[in-house]
Write an enzyme that holds these catalytic residues in place. Structure first.
Site, PDB file in Angstrom:
ATOM      1  N   HIS A 143      -5.879   2.599   1.421  1.00  0.00           N
ATOM      2  CA  HIS A 143      -5.051   3.711   1.916  1.00  0.00           C
ATOM      3  C   HIS A 143      -5.613   4.365   3.186  1.00  0.00           C
ATOM      4  CE1 HIS A 143      -3.497   2.990  -1.978  1.00  0.00           C
ATOM      5  NE2 HIS A 143      -4.364   3.727  -2.639  1.00  0.00           N
ATOM      6  N   ASP A 177       0.900  -1.144   0.000  1.00  0.00           N
ATOM      7  CA  ASP A 177       0.000   0.000   0.000  1.00  0.00           C
ATOM      8  C   ASP A 177       0.941   1.196   0.000  1.00  0.00           C
ATOM      9  OD1 ASP A 177      -1.619   2.212   0.764  1.00  0.00           O
ATOM     10  OD2 ASP A 177      -3.126   0.771   1.428  1.00  0.00           O
ATOM     11  N   HIS A 178       1.084   1.836  -1.164  1.00  0.00           N
ATOM     12  CA  HIS A 178       2.183   2.806  -1.269  1.00  0.00           C
ATOM     13  C   HIS A 178       2.000   4.000  -0.333  1.00  0.00           C
ATOM     14  CE1 HIS A 178      -0.600   4.512  -4.243  1.00  0.00           C
ATOM     15  NE2 HIS A 178      -0.010   5.662  -4.013  1.00  0.00           N
TER      16      HIS A 178
END
Ligand code: NAD
Length: 486
Positions: A242, A179-180
């Site tokens: 996110h 999950d960047h």
């Protein structure tokens, strides 16, 4: 001195957009910094027909903006190999096995393997299955790890099915779900601010905090992604992953240590206490929206975007109230919101502290102190406090203490993908999503989606360029609160 990492790193989807834009530049940065030196090899694989030389050109081109020394770039690229492989073609994995063994011997890689799945999600399970059945996961290696792109399923059921496929091959501590947002500097800063300052650490609970707000707003509309986005919506595209992962850093317990195991355990205390809504509760606690035109009509409404069905009920905006049933958070709402075509691009957290009783007289009312953690587009920290107004009488006003990320800070900060690849190489899962958190986030989001699917919504319900539908403001005003970022 950087600790050299010994590994073979295989990129599935090695000719894709993500590999070119993010993954190869990130790996090159790790090479430049000395984390990758002599004992590493990189395999790019996809179904494209490319010669080794063509692949080397593709990699060289993709790292162009970070190359400072041509010979250094050449040495780096000499560690790359290309393999044409259709991920559904079982026989092709034998070619991969042979190549891996050769590279292992040539670079003395100790059987260490990282497999990075940068392909369409429908292939994730297939690849994992063949990695096992075709013997690509080494038995003698110090480690075998899997890095996996998003989305991780499209519902709890599909995520569970995928997870089952993966865990037949890899243990939970070998799986690095990307999950960047977790790789972003200011998201990682939440822990430092919270646990590094006894003042905040001690006050991080229902006794001192009135509410917590998480905003992920975008200016852009659906652009060219209608095909994907009209199925996903803001809820699955931004909230399930996110937003919930940021909330976890805020709602977690204090970890026993700053190891990945303890961090996950502390986050899971929060995830496990998240109240999952029934249909009636969804209506009361969640707001959905879909954008209309902007004020001057120069931007079309969502329903007129290319590829969007004219009767689409898809959400381009979500606001909601989360409730954790725990001793720490009982009665403290966590408000979240995300959406497209909003006023500005902002990713931020606002922690609204309780206001004290004024001892300064009946005519002086204090404000809620607010700690804001600014994540994107510009990092920073703001602390709004009550202080004395500069008049001769004793009055108060709010002042903001402010710190902005500097250009020097930005230069020193690794991009999220570089950080995540380095963490996975080091076996540090602190900044990856674990299964329990992913599963609960899906259950939470599925319950909302199910309730919405049963009820027709009147769309569009917000003007492009605003902060979403009126109901989003009302969600907070019902509780006597308001969005700090307006
Ligand atoms: P892409 O379409 O640009 O690339 C896909 C890659 O997969 C190509 O290398 C293609 O050759 C390969 N491929 C397709 N079918 C194949 C098959 N049958 N066998 C072997 N290889 C095959 O996609 P992308 O944008 O690079 O995204 C890759 C993954 O990363 C997806 O899961 C996506 O959801 C995720 N992701 C991408 C971004 C981004 O910014 N591009 C951001 C977040 C997540």
């Amino acid at each position: 001195m950087p600790q050299e990492i010994t590994t073979l790193l295989t990129f599935f989807g090695g000719t894709g957009d993500l590999a070119k834009r993010k993954l190869y530049p990130s790996v090159y940065n790790l090479y430049k910094k000395g984390f990758l030196k002599d004992h590493f090899a990189i395999v790019g694989t996809s179904r494209a027909d490319l010669t080794d030389a063509e692949f080397d050109d593709l990699v060289r081109e993709s790292i162009n903006h970070v190359v400072e020394d041509e010979d250094d770039a050449k040495r780096f690229i000499s560690h790359f190999s290309y393999l044409k492989l259709d991920v559904g073609d079982k026989a092709g994995y034998q070619d991969m096995l042979k190549l891996n063994d050769e590279l292992d011997a040539k670079y003395e890689l100790k059987g260490n393997r990282i497999f990075y799945m940068s392909v369409a999600p429908r292939f994730f399970g297939t690849i994992a299955g063949y990695l096992k059945s075709e013997g690509l996961v080494t038995k003698n290696g110090e480690f075998n790890r899997l890095m996996i792109e998003k989305p991780f399923g499209v519902s709890y059921e599909t995520a569970k099915e995928l997870n089952t496929q993966l865990t037949e091959v890899f243990d939970e501590d070998q799986i690095f779900r990307i999950d960047h947002y977790l790789g972003k500097e200011m998201v990682q800063n939440i822990a430092a601010i919270r646990f590094g300052n006894p003042l905040f650490d001690a006050a991080w609970n229902k006794d001192y905090i009135e509410n917590i707000q998480v905003t992920l707003s975008e200016v852009l509309g659906v652009e060219e992604r209608a095909g994907y986005y009209d199925d996903a919506g803001a809820l699955r595209d931004m909230i399930q992953n996110h937003t919930m992962q940021i909330v976890a850093w805020l709602a977690m317990e204090k970890p026993a240590s700053f190891s990945d195991k303890d961090i996950r355990a502390a986050k899971n205390v929060a995830f496990n206490s998240l109240h999952i809504y029934n249909e009636k509760e969804v209506e009361k606690n969640f707001v959905r929206g879909q954008y209309g035109e902007n004020i001057d009509g120069s931007q079309v409404k969502y329903l007129d975007e290319d590829g969007v069905p004219a009767d689409s009920q898809n959400d381009t905006f979500v606001a909601g109230r989360l409730q954790f049933r725990s001793a720490r958070w009982d009665g403290v709402p966590f408000y979240i919101r995300t959406g497209k075509r909003l006023k500005s691009k902002q990713t931020r957290v606002d922690v609204v502290f309780k206001k004290g009783l004024s001892i300064f007289g009946d005519d002086i009312e204090l404000e809620n102190p607010v700690l804001s953690i600014l994540i994107d587009p510009k990092g920073g920290i703001e602390f709004r406090i009550n202080a004395k107004d500069t008049t001769s009488e004793f009055k108060t006003r709010t002042d903001i203490m402010k710190w902005d990320v500097s250009f020097l800070d930005i230069e020193k900060t690794p991009a999220p993908y570089e950080r995540m690849i380095q963490d996975a190489m080091n076996g540090d899962g602190s900044n990856f999503a674990d299964w329990n958190g992913v599963a609960i986030s899906w259950k939470f989001v599925d319950a909302i989606q199910r309730a919405w699917d049963k009820k027709h919504a009147e769309f569009p319900n917000y003007v492009s360029g605003t902060m979403g539908p009126k109901a989003s403001d009302e969600l907070l005003s019902e509780d006597g609160n308001y969005w700090i970022y307006r």
